[in-house]
Design an enzyme around this catalytic site. Structure first.
Site, PDB file in Angstrom:
ATOM      1  N   ASP A  41       1.088  -1.240  -0.018  1.00 42.19           N
ATOM      2  CA  ASP A  41      -0.048   0.120  -0.176  1.00 42.19           C
ATOM      3  C   ASP A  41       0.593   1.168  -0.149  1.00 42.19           C
ATOM      4  O   ASP A  41       1.079   1.790  -1.048  1.00 42.19           O
ATOM      5  CB  ASP A  41      -1.045   0.090   0.975  1.00 42.19           C
ATOM      6  CG  ASP A  41      -2.052   1.085   1.331  1.00 42.19           C
ATOM      7  OD1 ASP A  41      -1.901   1.692   0.325  1.00 42.19           O
ATOM      8  OD2 ASP A  41      -2.543   1.395   2.130  1.00 42.19           O
ATOM      9  N   GLY A 186     -18.429   2.743  20.058  1.00 38.21           N
ATOM     10  CA  GLY A 186     -17.192   2.417  20.727  1.00 38.21           C
ATOM     11  C   GLY A 186     -16.700   3.615  21.585  1.00 38.21           C
ATOM     12  O   GLY A 186     -16.305   4.808  20.974  1.00 38.21           O
ATOM     13  N   GLY A 188     -13.666   3.221  23.342  1.00 39.38           N
ATOM     14  CA  GLY A 188     -12.150   2.852  23.540  1.00 39.38           C
ATOM     15  C   GLY A 188     -11.406   4.217  23.147  1.00 39.38           C
ATOM     16  O   GLY A 188     -11.752   5.295  22.735  1.00 39.38           O
ATOM     17  N   TYR A 189     -10.023   3.961  22.975  1.00 40.66           N
ATOM     18  CA  TYR A 189      -9.279   5.053  22.589  1.00 40.66           C
ATOM     19  C   TYR A 189      -9.377   5.875  21.452  1.00 40.66           C
ATOM     20  O   TYR A 189      -9.373   7.056  21.305  1.00 40.66           O
ATOM     21  CB  TYR A 189      -7.746   4.771  22.868  1.00 40.66           C
ATOM     22  CG  TYR A 189      -7.197   3.903  21.961  1.00 40.66           C
ATOM     23  CD1 TYR A 189      -6.296   4.464  20.929  1.00 40.66           C
ATOM     24  CD2 TYR A 189      -7.207   2.488  21.807  1.00 40.66           C
ATOM     25  CE1 TYR A 189      -6.012   3.622  19.803  1.00 40.66           C
ATOM     26  CE2 TYR A 189      -6.659   1.909  20.875  1.00 40.66           C
ATOM     27  CZ  TYR A 189      -5.970   2.560  19.738  1.00 40.66           C
ATOM     28  OH  TYR A 189      -5.403   1.701  18.744  1.00 40.66           O
ATOM     29  N   ALA A 275     -15.811   2.506  15.815  1.00 39.36           N
ATOM     30  CA  ALA A 275     -14.463   2.380  16.305  1.00 39.36           C
ATOM     31  C   ALA A 275     -14.558   1.678  17.559  1.00 39.36           C
ATOM     32  O   ALA A 275     -14.470   2.101  18.556  1.00 39.36           O
ATOM     33  CB  ALA A 275     -14.152   4.124  16.926  1.00 39.36           C
ATOM     34  N   VAL A 276     -14.477   0.353  17.144  1.00 40.33           N
ATOM     35  CA  VAL A 276     -14.564  -0.787  18.103  1.00 40.33           C
ATOM     36  C   VAL A 276     -13.438  -1.467  18.433  1.00 40.33           C
ATOM     37  O   VAL A 276     -13.381  -2.621  19.270  1.00 40.33           O
ATOM     38  CB  VAL A 276     -15.833  -1.682  17.986  1.00 40.33           C
ATOM     39  CG1 VAL A 276     -17.049  -1.028  18.220  1.00 40.33           C
ATOM     40  CG2 VAL A 276     -15.694  -2.511  16.807  1.00 40.33           C
ATOM     41  N   GLY A 277     -12.282  -1.028  17.825  1.00 38.46           N
ATOM     42  CA  GLY A 277     -10.937  -1.643  18.017  1.00 38.46           C
ATOM     43  C   GLY A 277     -10.482  -2.155  16.464  1.00 38.46           C
ATOM     44  O   GLY A 277     -11.107  -1.880  15.468  1.00 38.46           O
ATOM     45  N   HIS A 450      12.086  24.713  36.349  1.00 38.80           N
ATOM     46  CA  HIS A 450      10.551  25.281  36.848  1.00 38.80           C
ATOM     47  C   HIS A 450      10.525  26.742  36.044  1.00 38.80           C
ATOM     48  O   HIS A 450      11.494  27.317  35.582  1.00 38.80           O
ATOM     49  CB  HIS A 450      11.072  25.724  38.415  1.00 38.80           C
ATOM     50  CG  HIS A 450       9.972  26.648  38.846  1.00 38.80           C
ATOM     51  ND1 HIS A 450       8.503  26.414  39.284  1.00 38.80           N
ATOM     52  CD2 HIS A 450       9.670  28.186  39.035  1.00 38.80           C
ATOM     53  CE1 HIS A 450       7.712  27.198  39.589  1.00 38.80           C
ATOM     54  NE2 HIS A 450       8.278  28.493  39.368  1.00 38.80           N
TER      55      HIS A 450
END
Length: 474
Positions: A41, A186, A188-189, A275-277, A450
């Site tokens: 690809d 979904g 998830g992330y 978007a389930v993985g 800092h």
């Protein structure tokens, strides 16, 4: 005219040019091996072309627009106009630069690049079919092969990505305009990253999730911070509901969900993002020809050197199992390449960090407190809230915390969890601490600049020792 079949030989054949494959190819070439990298690809794989990089580009664009339009407290008043088509053009430029860089790096290191789809003929031979009519195929004999074919989005019954209103993450990241309304299946992330990004760009987002909360696998207080911010952005959640079907309407799509007890609900949108993985890509390889078979989860099993049951074949990245992370794939690629060269390389997964680019970000590494207890440690835990960080307050982004988990007896850092601004960057310090066997005292005694967010890591380590200055000790 069909190009006739040719046959070549190589020391190492790498299948797939994603962040695992191209890294493996370059490292093997650096080890003095003849390397052939086969890609069907685009160089850079899903990560550079359709996943990690495009999504982070859009997330950054959405963050800039959202911050500019919501900075009244700082005395900044703006109403930014977002041109998604131009953002898409910018994103594509970033992708092209990176993928072009991968190709140049491979060539500069002497890697032979072959375009086509590779399948195994036997334990020491590949067949590569070239795309396009009349392009033919070739055979590549090898001493070692490294499988790095990556993963693809999981399909769920009734939702086919070939249907226009049903989108994969890849489809969404190719958008030229933001949908007015989107149903996301979904939490998830992937679902949470894209939902947050879309909400900041003005989309009305409805998320349906079979489980009872967002981001499975993360601790409750980590998830709570992300879910709270998402709800503030207007994202609507419906938990305990699985998507069972959809139908088109004159105004878009209606998604039907179902609970465990059979209750159905419908949600409307312009489209639906599934978007389930992701699942490993192994069906293109003809693994049966070499006597390999994926396990029940679809992964190719490997040992501490990323070697499969067939001595001449390695597997790395998403095809080799969780966690499905680009940087884990790259590390496995280095180890596989060095092992193929006869080096005593081995994998150590105790310090693999993970990041979720939601708002706020999440960065984790090593053990949680519960996992440390389960492993037999007496954990010492320290925490620093970002609302006590001067730098976080000056950024107007003070939600979240840094947490450090260590062994109380020895002080060795076992892990950490960060939720807040730049968590994906800050977690690197804790990953190094876990990798090198640093103690709480090592982290606490290191002088941190800092004012910075990184000071929160130092404070969390001091808190675990009962010596924090800028937050109350436990």
């Amino acid at each position: 005219m069909v190009v006739g079949d040719i046959s070549t030989g190589t020391d190492v054949a790498v299948i797939g040019a994603g962040p695992g494959g191209y890294v493996a190819a370059i490292r093997a070439a650096q080890e003095g091996l003849d390397v052939t990298l086969v890609e069907r690809d685009a160089y850079g794989g899903v990560c550079l072309n359709h996943g990690c990089i495009p999504s982070k580009a859009f997330i950054h664009g959405a963050d800039v627009a959202h911050e500019a339009g919501n900075a009244e407290e700082l005395g900044i008043h703006a109403d930014p106009a977002v041109d998604v088509a131009q953002m898409q053009e910018w994103k594509s430029g970033v992708v092209d630069r990176l993928t072009g860089g991968v190709e140049k790096l491979c060539k500069a290191n002497g890697v032979n690049l072959v375009e086509g789809t590779a399948t195994f003929a036997d334990e020491n031979k590949l067949r590569v079919a070239h795309d396009g009519e009349g392009q033919g195929s070739e055979s590549i004999e090898f001493e070692h092969a490294i499988v790095a074919t990556g993963s693809r989005p999981i399909r769920i019954p009734g939702f086919d990505f070939s249907d226009d209103p049903v989108l994969s993450s890849r489809d969404l990241l190719a958008m030229e305009a933001v949908p007015d309304r989107l149903v996301v299946v979904g939490a998830g992330y992937i679902g949470m990253e894209l939902s947050t990004m879309l909400a900041k760009l003005g989309c009305e987002v409805t998320v349906v999730e079979m489980l009872e909360d967002v981001l499975p696998g993360y601790e409750d207080d980590v998830k709570r911070a992300v879910r709270k911010r998402a709800e503030e952005l207007g994202i609507e959640f419906h938990f305990g509901e699985g998507a069972s079907g959809w139908r088109g309407t004159p105004n878009g799509v209606v998604v039907t969900t179902e609970t465990e007890d059979g209750m159905e609900t419908e949600y409307a949108g312009d489209a639906v993002l599934v978007a389930v993985g992701r699942q490993p890509v192994t069906d293109t390889l003809e693994l049966g020809a070499v006597g390999l078979e994926p396990n029940e989860d679809g992964f190719i099993e490997t040992d501490h050197q990323a070697r499969t049951e067939v001595d001449s074949i390695f597997a790395i990245g998403d095809v080799a199992g969780e966690p499905m992370l680009a940087h884990k794939a790259s590390k496995e690629g280095v180890v596989a390449a060095e092992a193929a060269a006869g080096e005593p390389a081995a994998l150590d997964y105790q310090a693999v960090p993970a990041a979720v680019f939601t708002d706020p970000e999440i960065g984790t590494v090593g053990m949680t407190e519960a996992e440390a207890e389960e492993a037999g440690f007496d954990p010492a835990v320290g925490q620093m809230p970002f609302n006590a960080s001067g730098r976080a307050l000056t950024m107007g982004d003070s939600d979240g915390f840094v947490r450090v988990v260590a062994d109380a007896e020895s002080g060795f850092v076992l892990g950490g969890q960060i939720v807040g601004p730049e968590a994906s960057e800050l977690v690197a310090e804790l990953a190094l601490a876990v990798e090198m066997g640093a103690t709480l005292e090592d982290v606490a005694a290191t002088i941190h600049t800092h004012p910075t967010l990184a000071e929160a890591v130092k404070e969390a380590a001091e808190n675990a020792m009962g010596k924090a200055i800028h937050t109350l000790n436990r």
